[in-house]
Design a protein around this motif. Sequence first.
Motif, PDB file in Angstrom:
ATOM      1  N   ALA A  74     -74.390  70.580  56.228  1.00 42.41           N
ATOM      2  CA  ALA A  74     -75.586  70.552  55.378  1.00 42.41           C
ATOM      3  C   ALA A  74     -76.833  70.553  56.254  1.00 42.41           C
ATOM      4  O   ALA A  74     -76.855  69.928  57.318  1.00 42.41           O
ATOM      5  CB  ALA A  74     -75.580  69.326  54.468  1.00 42.41           C
ATOM      6  N   ARG A 212     -69.096  66.993  49.356  1.00 43.07           N
ATOM      7  CA  ARG A 212     -70.272  67.808  49.050  1.00 43.07           C
ATOM      8  C   ARG A 212     -71.440  66.936  48.582  1.00 43.07           C
ATOM      9  O   ARG A 212     -72.581  67.093  49.038  1.00 43.07           O
ATOM     10  CB  ARG A 212     -69.931  68.850  47.994  1.00 43.07           C
ATOM     11  CG  ARG A 212     -71.116  69.742  47.621  1.00 43.07           C
ATOM     12  CD  ARG A 212     -70.814  70.613  46.435  1.00 43.07           C
ATOM     13  NE  ARG A 212     -69.890  71.690  46.755  1.00 43.07           N
ATOM     14  CZ  ARG A 212     -68.635  71.737  46.348  1.00 43.07           C
ATOM     15  NH1 ARG A 212     -68.130  70.748  45.598  1.00 43.07           N
ATOM     16  NH2 ARG A 212     -67.864  72.751  46.673  1.00 43.07           N
ATOM     17  N   GLN A 213     -71.171  66.009  47.682  1.00 47.45           N
ATOM     18  CA  GLN A 213     -72.226  65.138  47.173  1.00 47.45           C
ATOM     19  C   GLN A 213     -72.767  64.215  48.257  1.00 47.45           C
ATOM     20  O   GLN A 213     -73.966  63.925  48.312  1.00 47.45           O
ATOM     21  CB  GLN A 213     -71.700  64.316  45.992  1.00 47.45           C
ATOM     22  CG  GLN A 213     -71.303  65.150  44.782  1.00 47.45           C
ATOM     23  CD  GLN A 213     -72.450  66.008  44.269  1.00 47.45           C
ATOM     24  OE1 GLN A 213     -73.617  65.619  44.294  1.00 47.45           O
ATOM     25  NE2 GLN A 213     -72.105  67.204  43.777  1.00 47.45           N
ATOM     26  N   ARG A 216     -75.115  66.335  50.488  1.00 47.58           N
ATOM     27  CA  ARG A 216     -76.385  66.590  49.807  1.00 47.58           C
ATOM     28  C   ARG A 216     -77.255  65.337  49.764  1.00 47.58           C
ATOM     29  O   ARG A 216     -78.461  65.391  50.012  1.00 47.58           O
ATOM     30  CB  ARG A 216     -76.121  67.091  48.379  1.00 47.58           C
ATOM     31  CG  ARG A 216     -75.570  68.501  48.296  1.00 47.58           C
ATOM     32  CD  ARG A 216     -75.382  68.921  46.847  1.00 47.58           C
ATOM     33  NE  ARG A 216     -74.922  70.289  46.740  1.00 47.58           N
ATOM     34  CZ  ARG A 216     -75.728  71.342  46.733  1.00 47.58           C
ATOM     35  NH1 ARG A 216     -77.032  71.161  46.819  1.00 47.58           N
ATOM     36  NH2 ARG A 216     -75.234  72.561  46.638  1.00 47.58           N
ATOM     37  N   ARG A 217     -76.639  64.204  49.461  1.00 48.00           N
ATOM     38  CA  ARG A 217     -77.404  62.960  49.374  1.00 48.00           C
ATOM     39  C   ARG A 217     -77.980  62.557  50.729  1.00 48.00           C
ATOM     40  O   ARG A 217     -79.121  62.070  50.813  1.00 48.00           O
ATOM     41  CB  ARG A 217     -76.514  61.847  48.822  1.00 48.00           C
ATOM     42  CG  ARG A 217     -77.285  60.571  48.479  1.00 48.00           C
ATOM     43  CD  ARG A 217     -76.474  59.628  47.636  1.00 48.00           C
ATOM     44  NE  ARG A 217     -75.351  59.051  48.384  1.00 48.00           N
ATOM     45  CZ  ARG A 217     -74.082  59.374  48.203  1.00 48.00           C
ATOM     46  NH1 ARG A 217     -73.761  60.304  47.304  1.00 48.00           N
ATOM     47  NH2 ARG A 217     -73.127  58.816  48.908  1.00 48.00           N
ATOM     48  N   CYS A 220     -80.908  64.842  51.512  1.00 45.83           N
ATOM     49  CA  CYS A 220     -81.985  64.561  50.560  1.00 45.83           C
ATOM     50  C   CYS A 220     -82.769  63.325  50.965  1.00 45.83           C
ATOM     51  O   CYS A 220     -84.003  63.343  51.013  1.00 45.83           O
ATOM     52  CB  CYS A 220     -81.410  64.403  49.156  1.00 45.83           C
ATOM     53  SG  CYS A 220     -82.643  64.029  47.890  1.00 45.83           S
ATOM     54  N   VAL A 233     -81.983  72.037  50.269  1.00 53.13           N
ATOM     55  CA  VAL A 233     -80.747  71.544  50.872  1.00 53.13           C
ATOM     56  C   VAL A 233     -79.711  72.664  50.808  1.00 53.13           C
ATOM     57  O   VAL A 233     -79.380  73.152  49.720  1.00 53.13           O
ATOM     58  CB  VAL A 233     -80.223  70.283  50.154  1.00 53.13           C
ATOM     59  CG1 VAL A 233     -78.927  69.802  50.790  1.00 53.13           C
ATOM     60  CG2 VAL A 233     -81.273  69.179  50.179  1.00 53.13           C
ATOM     61  N   VAL A 235     -75.804  73.719  51.765  1.00 54.37           N
ATOM     62  CA  VAL A 235     -74.493  73.134  52.037  1.00 54.37           C
ATOM     63  C   VAL A 235     -73.498  74.257  52.303  1.00 54.37           C
ATOM     64  O   VAL A 235     -73.415  75.226  51.533  1.00 54.37           O
ATOM     65  CB  VAL A 235     -74.016  72.255  50.869  1.00 54.37           C
ATOM     66  CG1 VAL A 235     -72.618  71.705  51.134  1.00 54.37           C
ATOM     67  CG2 VAL A 235     -74.991  71.099  50.633  1.00 54.37           C
ATOM     68  N   ARG A 248     -78.407  76.723  47.134  1.00 52.54           N
ATOM     69  CA  ARG A 248     -79.356  75.729  47.647  1.00 52.54           C
ATOM     70  C   ARG A 248     -80.061  75.036  46.495  1.00 52.54           C
ATOM     71  O   ARG A 248     -80.256  75.594  45.414  1.00 52.54           O
ATOM     72  CB  ARG A 248     -80.356  76.366  48.596  1.00 52.54           C
ATOM     73  CG  ARG A 248     -81.179  77.470  48.017  1.00 52.54           C
ATOM     74  CD  ARG A 248     -82.331  77.915  48.911  1.00 52.54           C
ATOM     75  NE  ARG A 248     -82.056  77.830  50.333  1.00 52.54           N
ATOM     76  CZ  ARG A 248     -82.950  78.091  51.278  1.00 52.54           C
ATOM     77  NH1 ARG A 248     -84.169  78.473  50.937  1.00 52.54           N
ATOM     78  NH2 ARG A 248     -82.643  77.997  52.548  1.00 52.54           N
ATOM     79  N   GLU A 249     -80.474  73.799  46.768  1.00 55.55           N
ATOM     80  CA  GLU A 249     -81.104  72.979  45.742  1.00 55.55           C
ATOM     81  C   GLU A 249     -82.397  72.387  46.283  1.00 55.55           C
ATOM     82  O   GLU A 249     -82.461  71.972  47.444  1.00 55.55           O
ATOM     83  CB  GLU A 249     -80.156  71.861  45.302  1.00 55.55           C
ATOM     84  CG  GLU A 249     -80.645  71.047  44.117  1.00 55.55           C
ATOM     85  CD  GLU A 249     -79.596  70.071  43.607  1.00 55.55           C
ATOM     86  OE1 GLU A 249     -79.911  69.292  42.701  1.00 55.55           O
ATOM     87  OE2 GLU A 249     -78.466  70.107  44.121  1.00 55.55           O
ATOM     88  N   MET A 254     -83.767  67.215  43.542  1.00 53.63           N
ATOM     89  CA  MET A 254     -82.531  66.483  43.791  1.00 53.63           C
ATOM     90  C   MET A 254     -82.792  64.986  43.911  1.00 53.63           C
ATOM     91  O   MET A 254     -82.026  64.164  43.406  1.00 53.63           O
ATOM     92  CB  MET A 254     -81.856  66.999  45.062  1.00 53.63           C
ATOM     93  CG  MET A 254     -80.541  66.298  45.387  1.00 53.63           C
ATOM     94  SD  MET A 254     -79.875  66.772  46.991  1.00 53.63           S
ATOM     95  CE  MET A 254     -79.620  68.508  46.690  1.00 53.63           C
TER      96      MET A 254
END
Length: 264
Positions: A74, A212-213, A216-217, A220, A233, A235, A248-249, A254
């Motif tokens: 990430a 994955r979460q 991302r966290r 973030c 972000v 991944v 992407r986010e 997020m």
Amino acid sequence: MALQSVCGWDVTPSRQILQRDFCRLPHLNSSGYPRLLLPPYKVTSSHRNPSGPPPPAHGTTTLAFLYDKGVMVATDSRSSAGKLVCSPDSRKATLIHSHLIASTSGSAADCQFFGRVLARECRLYQLRNGYMPSVKGAAKMLSTMMLPFRGMDICAAVTLSGWDRNGPCICYVYNDGTRISSDVISVGSGSPYAYSIIDDGYRPGMEEEEARQLARRAVCHAGRRDAYSGGFVDVYMVKESGCEKDAREDLVEMYKRLIQEEKQ
């Protein structure tokens, strides 16, 4: 001004320094206009510390860790030059080949150069031997290519995440030739904040969605705390079948979603 004097970054040089290092610019011969003296190009105004103030830190957040099916990678997407945000949506991960991805931190030009050279050398290795080098082999190749630039004004930190005959692997290579391997690696100015999230939620053999979460966290929160990280972000997942990328986010959206989930 007091802090500049203590650190040796005086902006008001002495009379001797002015006479020796400064060049005069054209001025008006009027008593109401003082003489204007400015330093020529690449001449420092500090007589205590010729190198001047320390350069700003290179800002980014990249991370990679192992999970049950491969490697989770990430990155953020903010590129900066000092305190200026040059691009909010840059790509900080480069595909070396189908089973190897390089996430970079440092000077964008240096990272792109070494990424292209490594991709070329891996392809040549495949043509000579009939197969791609292992992740540790590619890291050794990159480290060898960086050694001649030791001591020069080069800044490139590369995290190689891939899958080879030995399974998933993560290697970190710095521009001075340093080469290490670990199950969890985070690089950049936002890495301390990312490590705090990973250390709290990481465990060996995590499932893909949970990994994955977590990735991302971590990016973030790092982008929220580090002024030099932000944007989006990205991944990536490196599996036995190859490299995959998630959509992407936006980091701000997020973070709002994560806060709402924590409240609920």
